[in-house]
Enzyme design. Structure first.
Site, PDB file in Angstrom:
ATOM      1  N   GLY A 140       1.081  -0.791   0.004  1.00 26.85           N
ATOM      2  CA  GLY A 140       0.040  -0.208   0.137  1.00 26.85           C
ATOM      3  C   GLY A 140       0.875   1.276   0.248  1.00 26.85           C
ATOM      4  O   GLY A 140       2.256   1.149   0.542  1.00 26.85           O
ATOM      5  N   SER A 141       0.648   2.388  -0.691  1.00 27.94           N
ATOM      6  CA  SER A 141       0.666   3.579  -0.967  1.00 27.94           C
ATOM      7  C   SER A 141       0.092   4.621  -0.315  1.00 27.94           C
ATOM      8  O   SER A 141      -0.857   5.012  -0.471  1.00 27.94           O
ATOM      9  CB  SER A 141       1.197   4.061  -2.270  1.00 27.94           C
ATOM     10  OG  SER A 141       2.157   5.077  -2.239  1.00 27.94           O
ATOM     11  N   GLY A 142       0.953   5.514   0.251  1.00 27.13           N
ATOM     12  CA  GLY A 142       0.010   6.572   1.262  1.00 27.13           C
ATOM     13  C   GLY A 142      -0.844   6.368   2.049  1.00 27.13           C
ATOM     14  O   GLY A 142      -0.273   5.636   2.811  1.00 27.13           O
ATOM     15  N   MET A 174       5.678   6.055  -5.798  1.00 25.25           N
ATOM     16  CA  MET A 174       4.995   4.512  -6.515  1.00 25.25           C
ATOM     17  C   MET A 174       3.546   4.699  -6.049  1.00 25.25           C
ATOM     18  O   MET A 174       3.704   4.405  -4.975  1.00 25.25           O
ATOM     19  CB  MET A 174       6.493   3.279  -5.120  1.00 25.25           C
ATOM     20  CG  MET A 174       5.312   2.263  -5.765  1.00 25.25           C
ATOM     21  SD  MET A 174       5.953   0.631  -5.143  1.00 25.25           S
ATOM     22  CE  MET A 174       8.242   1.446  -5.321  1.00 25.25           C
TER      23      MET A 174
END
Length: 434
Positions: free
Chosen positions: A107-109, A247
């Site tokens: 997971g990003s952010g 990303m």
């Protein structure tokens, strides 16, 4: 002057060779798909196909969950609530959790925060949050970590406080080692000038790669001011800005990690050995109707473009396996922002728009045919996916060979970080309930 026969007359053997060469280049290098049959001459014997008995005895597919960077990840959270509910209904287990049916999460952010909520081990040894608790947490706190580096809502207040008390309450002293399954969460490290991927697989090797989860969440949501952090032993230092900048769609990184991590995923040889679920941001309406986008909105547009490119590349790589092995949930033209440039949207309006997103049929990439409208709505995809995950779980229960070998810590902790989060059920409910 008569031309040479070799120049005037077509040579079928040369044409056939040229065709085979360009087919190899196109399939292997342009689209990343490795089909061994294109290397075989027609007269060469083909590799025997897998028999039903060999398929039944295979250990199973690796199940990957990927969550895009987003301002709030509400579409992803709502999708997981629906998926978790379907899994519980189909399995007959009301306590079924998302972490029970996936082998790795990226997971990003805010997507990284959501992954951490769902895959961190709680005091009872089960996932810290259910999908429903996680959605309530995001809705109640207004936990908006903008993929362009803007912090809003409660996250703005969180980052103003020393240590981030909300993350501290949720995760306590839990570290990357304390996740139930492998987890990948990116940020951009200004110190090295390159993306950095927080990974449980690295964390269990040494404290130099282990970080407090609350600080990992801070790093992947960091905005214009870098978030400075250290590893447990203090040897590694990072000056992080948001994962959405580095990303926005971590699905490709997760696939690469699985295919190259033979210690934990020894049977993953190609895309046909994977089930990938990629949850988009649901932020197609970036500017909210504003005539002039801000700098942050331009960055978000670029991030969404990068995420779409990753989606298209993965879809092309899966080719004939795309229908069953790659599921992408995304929205088309409906964002969670107010249509009048106001960034404040009521909770009721958000839930209504999320339901609209789940009822949509989003665009999918088809080889040499561009993007076409999917035959299924996002909700229908999730229902079908739940069935596939249940089948995979049943297949594993009948197999004598483990599909995944989760790494265990090789070195004792050298810090005061505990192996279990101090979050209690009452604390979880106070943060996650409406």
């Amino acid at each position: 002057m008569a031309g040479s026969p070799s120049l005037m007359e077509p040579n079928s053997d040369a044409d056939k060779l040229s065709y085979e060469i360009f087919t190899i280049l196109e399939s292997k290098f342009l689209f990343g798909y490795d089909d061994s049959k294109i290397f075989l001459h027609e007269s060469a014997p083909e590799t025997p196909a897998k028999t039903p008995s060999s398929l039944e005895s295979s250990p199973g597919k690796i199940r990957i969950l990927s969550i895009d960077a987003s301002s709030d990840s509400l579409l992803a959270a709502a999708s997981l609530v629906r998926l978790e509910s379907s899994l519980g209904r189909l399995s007959g287990d009301s306590a079924a959790r998302i972490a029970d049916f996936f082998d790795i999460a990226a997971g990003s952010g805010t997507g990284g925060v959501l992954a951490a909520l769902l895959f961190t081990r709680g005091p009872d040894g089960r996932p810290l949050f259910s999908a429903d608790d996680a959605l309530c947490f995001l809705l109640k706190t207004g936990a908006v970590c903008d993929s362009a580096g803007e912090r809003k809502g409660l996250f703005r207040r969180i980052f103003r406080r020393s240590g981030g008390m909300t993350f501290r309450k949720v995760f306590g002293n839990a570290t990357l080692r304390d996740t139930l399954k492998p987890v990948l969460i990116p940020c951009y490290d200004l110190t090295s000038g390159a993306p950095f991927l927080f990974s449980r697989a690295d964390a269990v090797e040494a404290d130099t790669y282990d970080f407090l989860i609350r600080e990992v969440c801070t790093a992947t949501c960091a905005g214009r001011m870098a978030s400075e952090m250290r590893s447990l032993d203090g040897r590694a230092r990072i000056a992080a800005v948001g994962g959405g900048v580095a990303m926005p769609n971590p699905a490709a990184a997760a696939i690469t990690h699985v295919l190259h991590n033979k210690q934990e995923f020894p049977f993953a040889a190609g895309v046909d050995d994977l089930i990938v679920v990629s949850l988009g941001s649901g932020e197609q309406d970036i500017t909210g109707g504003c005539a002039t986008p801000s700098t942050a909105e331009v960055v978000r547009i670029a991030g969404n473009g990068m995420a779409d490119m990753v989606d298209q590349a993965i879809a092309l790589a899966f080719r004939q396996h795309r229908i069953n092995n790659y599921v992408r949930i995304q929205a088309n033209g409906i964002g969670l922002r107010s249509p009048k440039c106001s960034k404040a949207v009521s909770r009721e309006a958000k839930m209504m728009r999320i339901e609209e997103m789940l009822s949509q049929r989003n665009g999918e990439t088809v080889l040499f045919q561009g993007r076409k409208l999917a035959k299924e709505t996002n909700a229908e995809k999730l229902e079908r996916l739940a069935g596939e995950l249940i089948k995979e779980q049943d297949k594993r229960s009948r197999s004598s060979i483990p599909t995944v070998f989760i790494k265990q810590a090789l070195t004792p902790r050298t810090s005061s970080a505990t192996t279990a989060t101090t979050t209690t059920t009452s604390t979880r409910r106070s943060l996650g309930s409406p």
